[in-house]
Design a protein around this motif. Structure first.
Motif, PDB file in Angstrom:
ATOM      1  N   CYS A 137       0.852  -1.034   0.337  1.00 38.56           N
ATOM      2  CA  CYS A 137      -0.070   0.368   0.273  1.00 38.56           C
ATOM      3  C   CYS A 137       0.517   1.006  -0.407  1.00 38.56           C
ATOM      4  N   ALA A 138       0.031   2.333  -0.885  1.00 37.73           N
ATOM      5  CA  ALA A 138       1.023   3.549  -0.108  1.00 37.73           C
ATOM      6  C   ALA A 138       0.669   5.395   0.092  1.00 37.73           C
ATOM      7  N   ASP A 139       0.560   5.721   0.516  1.00 39.31           N
ATOM      8  CA  ASP A 139      -0.360   6.630   1.351  1.00 39.31           C
ATOM      9  C   ASP A 139       0.716   7.579   1.925  1.00 39.31           C
ATOM     10  N   LEU A 140       0.404   8.848   2.483  1.00 40.16           N
ATOM     11  CA  LEU A 140       1.385  10.085   2.633  1.00 40.16           C
ATOM     12  C   LEU A 140       1.201   9.672   4.620  1.00 40.16           C
ATOM     13  N   ARG A 141       0.014   8.983   5.176  1.00 41.08           N
ATOM     14  CA  ARG A 141       0.262   9.068   6.272  1.00 41.08           C
ATOM     15  C   ARG A 141       0.392   7.343   7.129  1.00 41.08           C
ATOM     16  N   PRO A 142       2.049   7.797   7.552  1.00 39.28           N
ATOM     17  CA  PRO A 142       2.248   6.170   7.906  1.00 39.28           C
ATOM     18  C   PRO A 142       1.272   5.662   9.418  1.00 39.28           C
ATOM     19  N   GLU A 143       0.647   6.414   9.492  1.00 33.83           N
ATOM     20  CA  GLU A 143      -0.412   6.136  10.761  1.00 33.83           C
ATOM     21  C   GLU A 143      -1.723   5.340  10.057  1.00 33.83           C
ATOM     22  N   VAL A 144      -2.275   6.114   8.960  1.00 33.54           N
ATOM     23  CA  VAL A 144      -3.078   5.680   8.646  1.00 33.54           C
ATOM     24  C   VAL A 144      -2.282   3.990   8.002  1.00 33.54           C
ATOM     25  N   GLU A 148      -0.274   2.073   8.510  1.00 30.92           N
ATOM     26  CA  GLU A 148       0.061   1.662   9.747  1.00 30.92           C
ATOM     27  C   GLU A 148      -1.762   0.248  10.389  1.00 30.92           C
ATOM     28  N   HIS A 149      -2.715   0.796  10.255  1.00 27.88           N
ATOM     29  CA  HIS A 149      -3.825   0.679  10.482  1.00 27.88           C
ATOM     30  C   HIS A 149      -4.372  -0.403   9.330  1.00 27.88           C
ATOM     31  N   PHE A 150      -3.725  -0.304   7.775  1.00 29.09           N
ATOM     32  CA  PHE A 150      -3.750  -1.092   7.028  1.00 29.09           C
ATOM     33  C   PHE A 150      -3.514  -2.123   6.869  1.00 29.09           C
ATOM     34  N   GLY A 151      -2.443  -1.751   7.656  1.00 29.40           N
ATOM     35  CA  GLY A 151      -0.873  -3.044   7.341  1.00 29.40           C
ATOM     36  C   GLY A 151      -2.066  -3.836   8.396  1.00 29.40           C
ATOM     37  N   ASN A 152      -2.351  -4.110   9.712  1.00 33.54           N
ATOM     38  CA  ASN A 152      -2.970  -4.995  10.830  1.00 33.54           C
ATOM     39  C   ASN A 152      -4.599  -5.493  10.711  1.00 33.54           C
ATOM     40  N   ARG A 153      -4.637  -4.416   9.143  1.00 37.61           N
ATOM     41  CA  ARG A 153      -6.447  -5.227   8.884  1.00 37.61           C
ATOM     42  C   ARG A 153      -5.961  -6.481   7.598  1.00 37.61           C
ATOM     43  N   LYS A 197       4.811  -4.187   7.288  1.00 35.17           N
ATOM     44  CA  LYS A 197       5.397  -2.140   7.574  1.00 35.17           C
ATOM     45  C   LYS A 197       6.978  -2.347   6.333  1.00 35.17           C
ATOM     46  N   ALA A 198       7.233  -3.562   6.493  1.00 33.85           N
ATOM     47  CA  ALA A 198       8.475  -3.001   5.131  1.00 33.85           C
ATOM     48  C   ALA A 198       7.616  -2.635   3.648  1.00 33.85           C
ATOM     49  N   ASN A 199       6.365  -3.065   3.196  1.00 37.99           N
ATOM     50  CA  ASN A 199       5.420  -3.441   1.639  1.00 37.99           C
ATOM     51  C   ASN A 199       4.700  -1.873   2.408  1.00 37.99           C
ATOM     52  N   GLN A 200       4.935  -1.079   3.309  1.00 36.43           N
ATOM     53  CA  GLN A 200       3.975  -0.113   2.928  1.00 36.43           C
ATOM     54  C   GLN A 200       5.068   0.944   3.037  1.00 36.43           C
ATOM     55  N   TYR A 201       4.319   2.137   1.825  1.00 38.43           N
ATOM     56  CA  TYR A 201       5.572   2.569   0.997  1.00 38.43           C
ATOM     57  C   TYR A 201       4.591   4.528   1.346  1.00 38.43           C
ATOM     58  N   GLN A 213     -10.337  21.845  -8.503  1.00 37.55           N
ATOM     59  CA  GLN A 213      -8.758  22.020  -7.565  1.00 37.55           C
ATOM     60  C   GLN A 213      -9.303  22.716  -6.319  1.00 37.55           C
ATOM     61  N   ARG A 214      -9.396  21.803  -5.204  1.00 37.96           N
ATOM     62  CA  ARG A 214      -9.810  21.681  -3.822  1.00 37.96           C
ATOM     63  C   ARG A 214      -9.070  21.964  -2.767  1.00 37.96           C
ATOM     64  N   ASN A 215      -8.831  22.554  -1.857  1.00 36.09           N
ATOM     65  CA  ASN A 215      -7.305  22.405  -0.936  1.00 36.09           C
ATOM     66  C   ASN A 215      -8.082  21.519   0.417  1.00 36.09           C
ATOM     67  N   PRO A 216      -8.813  20.209  -0.201  1.00 40.99           N
ATOM     68  CA  PRO A 216      -9.393  19.672   1.279  1.00 40.99           C
ATOM     69  C   PRO A 216      -8.577  19.255   2.643  1.00 40.99           C
ATOM     70  N   THR A 217      -9.270  19.451   3.955  1.00 38.57           N
ATOM     71  CA  THR A 217      -8.134  18.710   4.265  1.00 38.57           C
ATOM     72  C   THR A 217      -8.216  16.475   4.353  1.00 38.57           C
ATOM     73  N   ALA A 218      -7.665  16.519   4.922  1.00 37.93           N
ATOM     74  CA  ALA A 218      -7.710  14.653   4.689  1.00 37.93           C
ATOM     75  C   ALA A 218      -8.721  14.200   5.735  1.00 37.93           C
ATOM     76  N   ARG A 219      -9.235  13.405   5.265  1.00 36.60           N
ATOM     77  CA  ARG A 219     -10.229  12.263   6.216  1.00 36.60           C
ATOM     78  C   ARG A 219      -9.857  11.457   7.091  1.00 36.60           C
ATOM     79  N   GLN A 220      -9.594  11.831   7.950  1.00 35.36           N
ATOM     80  CA  GLN A 220      -9.140  10.314   9.161  1.00 35.36           C
ATOM     81  C   GLN A 220     -10.531   9.354   8.880  1.00 35.36           C
TER      82      GLN A 220
END
Length: 359
Positions: A49-56, A58-63, A68-72, A348-355
């Motif tokens: 998986c790839a995302d700009l948020r490592p903490e998200v 981490e949840h992805f990987g657990n589920r 972690k080595a395959n999270q970019y 061309q929005r500037n949205p805040t990333a939704r958790q």
């Protein structure tokens, strides 16, 4: 049979966790998110998986059992190192074209892109070129194209038992990129992907959403679409959400409440009432996951070389309807001939990333 390596770029709601929001919603059969679909499909192995948020991630990987080595945080690095066969691009539309084009040009064999397709018509055209030049299987996440209830609705229309299709109605078109992307693809599917010849439209919010050619919000929009085969579609903005109707010469077929109820009516002579629309039984169908069906479609395309049910040209056609509504509004509701040319508008929005709701 071959198992295909899958990866997800964009690990938020539709990418990975929306299943947590709809466990008791009968309109949606799980799995629903991209990751959940790959995780459930026996022919795919979700490897990265790839995302700009490592903490998200981490949840992805657990589920989904992605180490972690395959999270970019860099999707390019992920594509280079993991060499996935199938990639989901579940980002916002402003970022989607760049990622899809790069993936198509760097060895990915199939792409599952979230809707809406792109933030501009130029970007959508670039996606078409990259996908077609590299022979990449492509499906857009407009899930009703793979919904078994709408398959049955289309079978009734195509059978001719209620006559020739004349009119399609979207009762609540909603915001153009988030909602109408679904609705426009559905009416294209029900009309056998016949090309549209012209469109008129309006934005109730008016010009307040524009900053020059930049669209600073996803606006609601309605209008009328004329297809080359004579079918007319009306995209309404009523409170009657998630309902669609096909009107034919000798009857109608309607979906209520996002697939809870399906209604078939046929013209009959009724004593004392002359020619009436009389209720008939809508055929039974098996309710299955549209996400699972979409992924199976990609797998089948990779197995056989056959085209997918969606495809990048279908995605482009529905995107053209979104921008056709916008262009008509900018020209005071004038009829806009299709194919669309020279549209310079870009979301061309500037949205805040939704958790995402990770549990």
């Amino acid at each position: 049979m071959k198992t295909y390596r899958a990866a997800v770029i964009g690990c938020s709601r539709m990418g990975a966790f929306i299943d947590n929001e709809v466990p008791d919603y009968e309109a949606i059969k799980l799995p629903y998110s991209h990751a959940a679909g790959f995780f459930a499909e026996e022919r795919t192995d979700l490897v990265a998986c790839a995302d700009l948020r490592p903490e998200v991630m981490e949840h992805f990987g657990n589920r989904y059992n992605v180490p972690k080595a395959n999270q970019y945080t860099d999707y390019r690095e992920m594509l280079e190192k993991e060499q996935p066969d199938i990639v989901s691009v579940a980002t916002q539309p402003e970022h989607r074209a760049e990622i899809v084009v790069y993936a198509a040009e760097h060895g990915v064999k199939a792409i599952y892109a979230e809707k809406a397709m792109a933030a501009s018509m130029d970007e959508a055209a670039a996606m078409v070129a990259a996908v077609e030049q590299n022979n990449v299987a492509f499906n857009l996440g407009t899930n009703r194209r793979w919904h078994t209830g709408f398959d049955k609705m289309k079978e009734i229309i195509d059978s001719g038992e209620i006559g020739k299709l004349r009119t399609l109605i979207i009762y609540s078109n909603g915001t153009l990129f988030n909602s109408a992307s679904h609705h426009f693809d559905l009416i294209l599917r029900l009309n056998s992907d016949a090309p549209a010849s012209w469109i008129t439209g309006y934005l109730p919010q008016g010009d307040s959403v524009f900053d020059g050619n930049a669209l600073r919000a996803d606006p609601s929009g309605g209008g009328t679409i004329q297809f080359e085969n004579g079918v007319t579609a009306h995209a309404l903005l009523t409170p009657r959400g998630s309902e669609w109707e096909a009107i034919c010469d000798r009857g109608t077929v309607t979906c209520w409440n996002n697939g809870w109820q399906w209604h078939l009516r046929k013209q009959q002579d009724v004593p004392g009432w002359r020619n009436c629309q009389v209720p008939e039984t809508f055929p039974e169908f098996e309710r299955t996951s549209s996400t699972a069906n979409l992924i199976k479609d990609l797998v089948h395309a990779l197995d056989t070389g056959e085209p997918t049910r969606g495809g990048v040209r279908c995605a482009y056609a529905s995107t053209e309807l979104i921008f056709g509504i916008i262009e008509s509004h900018l020209h005071n509701g004038a009829r806009v001939e299709l194919p669309l040319t020279d549209s310079k508008v870009r979301l061309q929005r500037n949205p805040t990333a939704r958790q995402p709701r990770v549990e």
